[in-house]
Design an enzyme around this catalytic site. Structure first.
Site, short mmCIF file in Angstrom:
data_model
loop_
_atom_site.label_atom_id
_atom_site.label_comp_id
_atom_site.label_asym_id
_atom_site.label_seq_id
_atom_site.Cartn_x
_atom_site.Cartn_y
_atom_site.Cartn_z
N GLU A 1 -8.86 -5.25 -4.87
CA GLU A 1 -8.25 -4.24 -4.01
C GLU A 1 -9.26 -3.35 -3.28
O GLU A 1 -9.15 -3.09 -2.09
CB GLU A 1 -7.33 -3.33 -4.84
CG GLU A 1 -6.07 -3.98 -5.36
CD GLU A 1 -4.97 -4.06 -4.32
OE1 GLU A 1 -5.21 -3.72 -3.16
OE2 GLU A 1 -3.86 -4.47 -4.70
N HIS B 1 -7.71 -5.50 -0.54
CA HIS B 1 -6.48 -4.78 -0.21
C HIS B 1 -5.91 -5.31 1.10
O HIS B 1 -6.63 -5.44 2.10
CB HIS B 1 -6.80 -3.29 -0.11
CG HIS B 1 -5.60 -2.41 0.01
ND1 HIS B 1 -4.66 -2.29 -0.98
CD2 HIS B 1 -5.19 -1.58 1.01
CE1 HIS B 1 -3.73 -1.43 -0.62
NE2 HIS B 1 -4.02 -0.99 0.61
N SER C 1 0.84 -1.19 0.00
CA SER C 1 0.00 0.00 0.00
C SER C 1 0.88 1.25 0.00
O SER C 1 1.75 1.38 -0.85
CB SER C 1 -0.97 -0.04 1.19
OG SER C 1 -1.98 0.93 1.05
#
Length: 514
Positions: A318, A419, A195
């Protein structure tokens, strides 16, 4: 000490530190890699740490950087918080004179939260499985790490840029200078992150300040286009001053303001900025002509990235987790996605309306949640990763993956391979969340098998620059004109150009905010 615990004192550059061994792995925690950024050093670049006398105890983690306790992802309340936060942690096989590869982890958290002390980042399992030295790093987050106040410099007061990135560079410099004492090879360092940590990796790959400090890189779910220009950064800084009731000419008072006020104002910006302009972040790296000389994706495309081997990829779903969060970190509705594209068009007056129409038409479910999530996923993560891979594979070995694996309960909850869901697979730390429902409907054995394959590939890459699982698993070919991508699931599959239609519709010209 418990019966199974051993003690290991290492003489480092800055002093002696005691580590603790369990089985065949030793950990040294809370090691300062820079001096505390306090008082007049707040909003300044990190300085070398002060040497210490005696033996420093490395049993506990250092404090995490100041941040909101109740942000988009609530942090463990047991982790202390302090501005004196620039520490790192080392896990290594019991010292035996062998020099091993080093893997340096940069945590994610939208540049506003996170800590190297989070249990999911415990490096013991990865170190043991791969015979590698694992380092996890703290860096300043939120306003203290990513607010660009340089437009308020005066002759007597300087505010430096990209402080969080400078902290990461200072940690990598510490690794270069000190890791040999812990059994690590300073000439074989892999930096990896997820990330905003993954975007830190891709940004570091284009920073001249980081050149030579690492030799391989792994970028997991990198929002690489979330790097902004000085004008946008100045607007955010001006708004920050309004939130703390300071006129520009008194910006120097930020250095002595109670840190709680800074954190509160930063939390307001975390919500306010993406609500006003969906698809943007309140805090992110800034193109400053110094640490970040160019927009990173453009730098890759122009050949300005460091020519080190790279693994880069994203997760199949995601954006799914962002619809469950309290923060609008990503646009996840058709309205916010449309607003994001309107803002991108304003930022890029040369952008053809036909191109925007073509991209939007590729998502026929856009009026529904599924379509908005898919477009947000591709704009934020998938396409930036592919743009980088397309460019970097011409300079150095590049390996692209897509993480598709999801346990039955994550599929049932419509999270899928969301994610950050790959994190426990990378570190081998399942069940590290307070209320981890991952295996309520089964799937633990399959997940552990996927985890072992990922871990073997990551550590093989750290050792040799080639992500082979070494257990008869599918060969992972480098990315080239065939665009072969490793699709990671219950069984790995090497697929040629799995996102071809989307890739062709988005095109090679980067879409992002300036």
């Amino acid at each position: 000490m418990g019966a199974t615990e051993s003690s290991h004192v290492v003489s480092s550059r800055d002093g002696e530190i005691r580590g603790y061994g369990h089985g065949d792995v030793v950990s040294w925690k809370g090691i300062p890699f820079a001096a505390p950024p306090l008082a007049e050093h707040r909003f300044r670049a990190p300085r070398p740490p002060e040497p210490w006398d005696g033996v420093r105890d490395g049993r506990t983690f250092g404090a995490m950087a100041p941040q909101g306790r109740d942000g988009p992802i609530p942090m463990d309340s047991s982790i202390p918080m302090d501005e004196d936060c620039l520490t790192l942690n080392v896990w290594a096989p019991t010292p035996d004179g062998i020099s091993r590869p080093v893997m340096v982890w940069i945590h994610g958290g939208a540049y506003v939260l996170g800590s190297s002390a989070q249990r999911i980042y415990n490096g013991r399992n990865l170190s043991r499985l791969g015979e590698v030295v694992v380092v996890t790093v703290n860096y300043r987050v939120g306003a203290l790490g990513w607010l660009d106040l340089s437009s308020f410099d005066t002759d007597g007061s300087v505010f430096e840029t990209n402080l969080g990135l400078r902290d990461q560079i200072a940690a990598l410099t510490w690794v270069r200078d000190c890791i040999a004492a812990f059994g690590g090879d300073p000439t074989n360092v892999t930096v990896f992150g997820e990330s905003s940590g993954g975007a830190s990796v891709t940004t570091l790959m284009t920073s001249p300040h980081a050149e030579g400090l690492f030799h391989k890189a792994i970028a997991q779910s990198s929002p690489a286009t979330s790097v902004y220009g000085p004008e946008r950064a100045r607007t955010v800084a001006q708004r920050f001053l309004e939130l703390v009731d300071l006129p520009a000419e008194r910006a120097e008072e930020l250095r002595t303001m109670p840190v709680e006020r800074l954190v509160d104002a930063a939390e307001k910006l975390v919500y306010e900025v993406p609500e006003k302009v969906p698809g943007t972040l309140g805090f992110a790296p800034v193109v400053d002509g110094d640490v970040v000389p160019r927009y990173p994706v453009a730098a890759f495309q122009k050949g300005f990235s460091h020519d080190v081997p790279l693994i880069i990829g994203s997760n199949h779903d995601e954006a799914s987790v962002f619809r469950l969060m309290k923060s609008p970190l990503m646009p996840v509705t058709s309205d916010t996605v449309s607003t994001m594209f309107e803002a991108i068009a304003v930022d890029h007056p040369d952008l053809s309306p036909a191109r925007i129409a073509d991209i939007l038409s590729a998502y026929p479910d856009l009026p529904k949640s599924a379509g908005a999530l898919a477009l947000s996923r591709d704009a934020g993560f998938r396409m930036p990763s592919l743009w980088i891979a397309e460019a970097h594979c011409r300079r150095a070995p590049t390996f692209v993956y897509r993480f598709d694996h999801a346990t039955p309960v994550l599929r049932a909850a419509r999270i899928g391979a969301g994610h950050a869901t790959e994190l426990p697979y990378v570190f081998g730390n399942f069940g590290t969340f307070d209320r981890d429902p991952t295996f309520w409907l089964g799937g633990r054995k399959a997940a552990q098998q996927v985890s072992r394959r990922i871990q073997r590939r990551w550590v093989a890459f750290a050792w040799h620059g080639v992500p082979a699982a070494l257990d008869g698993s599918k060969h992972w070919a480098p990315y080239d004109e065939r665009r072969r991508t490793l699709v990671i699931d219950g069984r790995d599959a090497l697929v040629e150009d799995p996102d071809r239609e989307l890739r062709e519709i988005w095109g090679e010209k980067v879409l992002g905010f300036s």
